[in-house]
Motif scaffolding. Structure first.
Motif, mmCIF file in Angstrom:
data_model
loop_
_atom_site.group_PDB
_atom_site.id
_atom_site.type_symbol
_atom_site.label_atom_id
_atom_site.label_comp_id
_atom_site.label_asym_id
_atom_site.label_seq_id
_atom_site.Cartn_x
_atom_site.Cartn_y
_atom_site.Cartn_z
ATOM 1 N N ALA A 58 0.852 -1.194 0.000
ATOM 2 C CA ALA A 58 0.000 0.000 0.000
ATOM 3 C C ALA A 58 0.886 1.240 0.000
ATOM 4 C CB ALA A 58 -0.915 -0.006 1.219
ATOM 5 N N SER A 59 0.675 2.146 -0.954
ATOM 6 C CA SER A 59 1.585 3.283 -1.121
ATOM 7 C C SER A 59 1.611 4.203 0.087
ATOM 8 C CB SER A 59 1.212 4.075 -2.380
ATOM 9 O OG SER A 59 -0.098 4.595 -2.275
ATOM 10 N N ASP A 60 0.454 4.395 0.775
ATOM 11 C CA ASP A 60 0.465 5.297 1.924
ATOM 12 C C ASP A 60 1.237 4.701 3.096
ATOM 13 O OD1 ASP A 60 -1.463 3.322 2.277
ATOM 14 O OD2 ASP A 60 -2.893 4.642 3.290
ATOM 15 N N ILE A 61 1.127 3.390 3.301
ATOM 16 C CA ILE A 61 1.879 2.742 4.376
ATOM 17 C C ILE A 61 3.358 2.701 4.023
ATOM 18 C CG2 ILE A 61 2.226 0.541 5.579
ATOM 19 C CD1 ILE A 61 -0.805 0.122 5.392
ATOM 20 N N ARG A 62 3.654 2.487 2.747
ATOM 21 C CA ARG A 62 5.055 2.487 2.302
ATOM 22 C C ARG A 62 5.670 3.872 2.513
ATOM 23 N NH1 ARG A 62 4.098 0.176 -2.167
ATOM 24 N NH2 ARG A 62 4.211 1.851 -3.694
ATOM 25 N N GLU A 63 4.944 4.917 2.165
ATOM 26 C CA GLU A 63 5.444 6.271 2.362
ATOM 27 C C GLU A 63 5.684 6.548 3.842
ATOM 28 O OE1 GLU A 63 4.274 10.928 1.376
ATOM 29 O OE2 GLU A 63 2.850 9.327 0.934
#
Length: 320
Positions: free
Chosen positions: A157-162
């Motif tokens: 998930a891009s938001d968790i990765r960020e």
């Protein structure tokens, strides 16, 4: 504190099966391309497999966690095989190595490496009592309570990765700037540089941290540094949202307004409003703020990490 962009890869631990090594109990792996092809651009990945390290071999009889007098790792098919102490002792032995890491990526559901998704079974039956950490991961958290930890699967998930990237960058910056000389002044400088980024993650906790930092004499320097680092990492663990980011951007604009023309102030204010409404990306606002930044003579706004290159701008959030 000067903002410094990433110049070399940051050391981060990772469950060995996630890099594609066939070390799982069934001889397989759980290769994560997000980790090996994307995050490896900025992370120097250090693989660990606790179960292999304690001598269980590949393939091996599977283990699971049961709740008895305490949480125990025992053989799924042979409850007489108990590797609880071995897994925890291994985490203790490699603690000096982990102290050099700035984050750890762990395999979900693993009885050793899971962070929040590992089943904890009843000792006398097949029912699951709860889901939580594996034994190795839990021991890591005891040794390093502020170390950024995340599960492999969640990083898709891009938001968790960020968010994980942001936490690792901050933890690494702390070790480069504060750890060699943890005087209260340097701790306060670090907090000041992160203030607007922290506001973008959680306004209430950031205000509370500001009040805490103002009473530096209440603790010894070591206690003060430990407490501030813990609070910073806690705040950054909250996902940044559009509302809080907008607030932080408006604070940043406030430091520049006196150096802008009326038209420039209006243009910047409109861009921030467009971001708030989801019409413009964050990078567009940051680019304009950076464009005007040299006009201000005030070091505070120049030091703000919020205005440095964010993970998305480094190409570390979108993966196809």
């Amino acid at each position: 504190m000067d903002i410094q962009l990433l110049t070399q890869r940051i050391p981060v631990g990772i469950s060995q099966c996630a890099v594609g090594d066939p070390v799982r109990f069934n001889g397989g792996h759980k290769h994560s391309k997000v980790c090996t092809q994307l995050l490896s651009r900025c992370f120097e990945l250090h693989p660990y497999c606790p179960e292999v390290a304690i001598g269980l071999g590949v393939p091996r009889p599977p283990i699971h966690l049961i709740v008895s007098d305490r949480l125990r790792a025992v053989g799924r098919d042979d409850p007489g095989m108990d590797v609880t102490d071995a897994l925890e002792d291994y985490a203790d032995r490699i603690a000096p190595q982990v102290a050099q890491l700035r984050g750890f990526i762990l395999m979900q559901k693993s009885p050793s490496c899971g962070l929040r998704t590992t089943p904890h079974f009843k000792a006398d039956g097949p029912d699951t009592l709860a889901h939580g950490a594996g034994l190795f991961a839990a021991r890591l958290r005891e040794h390093f309570p502020h170390l950024p930890l995340e599960e492999v699967g969640r990083l898709n998930a891009s938001d968790i990765r960020e968010n994980f990237l942001t936490r690792v960058f901050a933890y690494d910056a702390w070790h480069r700037y504060v750890e060699p000389d943890p005087r209260p002044g340097r701790v306060i400088d670090f907090y000041a540089a992160y203030k607007y980024l922290l506001l973008a993650h959680h306004q209430k906790l950031t205000r509370e941290l500001g009040q805490f930092v103002s009473d530096v004499r209440a603790l010894t320097p070591a206690q003060f540094a430990f407490e501030v680092r813990g609070r910073i990492m806690e705040i950054l663990a909250h996902l940044a949202n559009r509302k809080d980011r907008t607030n932080a951007l408006m604070h940043s604009q406030g430091h520049l307004n006196e150096f802008l023309s009326r038209e420039e102030r209006a243009e910047l204010a409109q861009l921030i409003e467009d971001y708030r409404q989801g019409l413009k990306p964050l990078s567009a606002v940051l680019t304009m703020l950076r464009h005007y930044l040299p006009r201000s003579p005030h070091q505070f706004i120049h030091s703000q990490v919020l205005l440095a290159a964010e993970p998305a701008e480094l190409g570390l959030c979108d993966f196809r």
